[in-house]
Design an enzyme around this catalytic site. Sequence first.
Site, PDB file in Angstrom:
ATOM      1  N   ARG A  36      43.281 -18.200   3.673  1.00  0.00           N
ATOM      2  CA  ARG A  36      44.662 -18.161   3.164  1.00  0.00           C
ATOM      3  C   ARG A  36      45.663 -17.786   4.259  1.00  0.00           C
ATOM      4  O   ARG A  36      46.815 -18.227   4.213  1.00  0.00           O
ATOM      5  CB  ARG A  36      44.758 -17.165   2.003  1.00  0.00           C
ATOM      6  CG  ARG A  36      44.322 -17.778   0.688  1.00  0.00           C
ATOM      7  CD  ARG A  36      44.466 -16.785  -0.441  1.00  0.00           C
ATOM      8  NE  ARG A  36      44.355 -17.448  -1.731  1.00  0.00           N
ATOM      9  CZ  ARG A  36      44.199 -16.796  -2.884  1.00  0.00           C
ATOM     10  NH1 ARG A  36      44.129 -15.475  -2.891  1.00  0.00           N
ATOM     11  NH2 ARG A  36      44.124 -17.459  -4.011  1.00  0.00           N
ATOM     12  N   LYS A 194      31.045 -20.879 -17.741  1.00  0.00           N
ATOM     13  CA  LYS A 194      31.308 -21.029 -19.168  1.00  0.00           C
ATOM     14  C   LYS A 194      32.278 -22.150 -19.520  1.00  0.00           C
ATOM     15  O   LYS A 194      33.329 -22.283 -18.886  1.00  0.00           O
ATOM     16  CB  LYS A 194      31.889 -19.727 -19.713  1.00  0.00           C
ATOM     17  CG  LYS A 194      30.886 -18.604 -19.755  1.00  0.00           C
ATOM     18  CD  LYS A 194      31.537 -17.396 -20.349  1.00  0.00           C
ATOM     19  CE  LYS A 194      30.513 -16.309 -20.601  1.00  0.00           C
ATOM     20  NZ  LYS A 194      31.161 -15.089 -21.084  1.00  0.00           N
ATOM     21  N   GLY A 342      37.743 -20.291  -5.795  1.00  0.00           N
ATOM     22  CA  GLY A 342      37.013 -19.424  -4.864  1.00  0.00           C
ATOM     23  C   GLY A 342      35.586 -19.873  -4.592  1.00  0.00           C
ATOM     24  O   GLY A 342      35.167 -20.008  -3.431  1.00  0.00           O
TER      25      GLY A 342
HETATM   26  C1  3PG Z   1      44.210 -15.073  -6.645  1.00  0.00           C
HETATM   27  O1  3PG Z   1      43.520 -14.682  -5.697  1.00  0.00           O
HETATM   28  O2  3PG Z   1      43.718 -15.577  -7.672  1.00  0.00           O
HETATM   29  C2  3PG Z   1      45.700 -14.988  -6.504  1.00  0.00           C
HETATM   30  O3  3PG Z   1      46.053 -14.334  -5.320  1.00  0.00           O
HETATM   31  C3  3PG Z   1      46.331 -14.337  -7.703  1.00  0.00           C
HETATM   32  O4  3PG Z   1      45.869 -13.024  -7.859  1.00  0.00           O
HETATM   33  P1  3PG Z   1      45.907 -12.349  -9.306  1.00  0.00           P
HETATM   34  O5  3PG Z   1      44.913 -13.137 -10.146  1.00  0.00           O
HETATM   35  O6  3PG Z   1      45.501 -10.920  -9.095  1.00  0.00           O
HETATM   36  O7  3PG Z   1      47.296 -12.500  -9.844  1.00  0.00           O
END
Ligand code: 3PG
Length: 389
Positions: A36, A194, A342
């Site tokens: 990022r 899920k 992710g």
């Molecule tokens: C993430 O990593 O999903 C984003 O930076 C948003 O973070 P948050 O879900 O804590 O708002």
Amino acid sequence: MNVQKMTDLALQGQRVLIREDLNVPIKNASVSSDARLRAALPTIQAAADAGARVMLMSHLGRPTEGEPNDEFSLAPVADHLGQLLGRTVRLVDDYLGSNLELNDGDVVLLENVRFNSGEKKDDEGLSKHYAALCDIFVMDAFGTAHRAQASTHGVARFAPTACAGPLLANELEALEKALAHPQRPMTAIVGGSKVSTKLDVLNALSEKCDQLIVGGGIANTFIAAAGYNVGKSLYEADLIDQAKALMAKVAIPVPTDVVVATEFSESADAVIKPVDQVADNEMILDIGPQTAANLAELLKDAGTILWNGPVGVFEIDQFGKGTEVIAQAIADSQAFSIAGGGDTLAAIDKYAIAERVSYISTGGGAFLEYVEGKTLPAVAALEAAASGA
Ligand code: 3PG
Ligand code: MG
């Protein structure tokens, strides 16, 4: 999308407040994955090169508001950004209500916005404090664009000028290319544990794609919906009807073979089986080689591929083959490919295909909400600012 863009504005000598998503994993007080940060770099560099007085702001993690806490400090991010930029990036923690002394071309990082009371509630007073810091507010945090918070949304209402940064603009353009005007056939791959957490995205994609490939625990619910025993596998019995309804709307290939084990562990023995032979004491942990080869064949002919979620427990090598074959097929394909989330990014790293995916999104939740067709509040705020609302 009718918004002002940073690239169209004169930044020389201006106080430019840039909201980035610098929410990266930190281990032992240093950044353990800087994807990022690297994605934000061109925006930061462009503003500094144009002679702006650059203030970066971001959240990190989910600290308790009003309680600054070293564990969630952006200090390691300031250090790491400094290394990437080849200059010092000063961390400023006392910025609300103050007039920061900055020179043209300076870059500073404001401490975690989630230490500020009112951030998550999009508080008007806090939003005005942020807005008062700048002449131009740049929203560049695509990964946080689904949050209506003071640093992503409220500030855009009160800043003298509010615009989209290059990273945000590029992400929206790539997603629009994949979703609004896809080259056909369009194939989406949705994995994860899920169906319930991905139901909205599955429904939205069933309207848009020509094929929908499901993986992980999600696939198990579809395997059960097709009438097969899934043994001890993770699946959602109450969502079988939803799975059937989705299968009636779009082609969802059900695996013909699977990889099973009797335990979920690094040392588990992986056994390949036809999908109709899963025993009561077994768990499905990956798609089988025949299924993977068939899906790879399908991906070869795709015009557009959208990927969110691995198709097996790829973190454990003996259950990672399916995800590896899919990753390789995406890399080899001529299709416009877009990936987000992710776990997906971790799989892209593991199989070293980043260079061969057309666009990798920095968003997880924001990526899914965009695909679901939801309006991203931070983008809506920029549109309102551009229309003078
Ligand atoms: C993430 O990593 O999903 C984003 O930076 C948003 O973070 P948050 O879900 O804590 O708002
Ligand atoms: Mg999240």
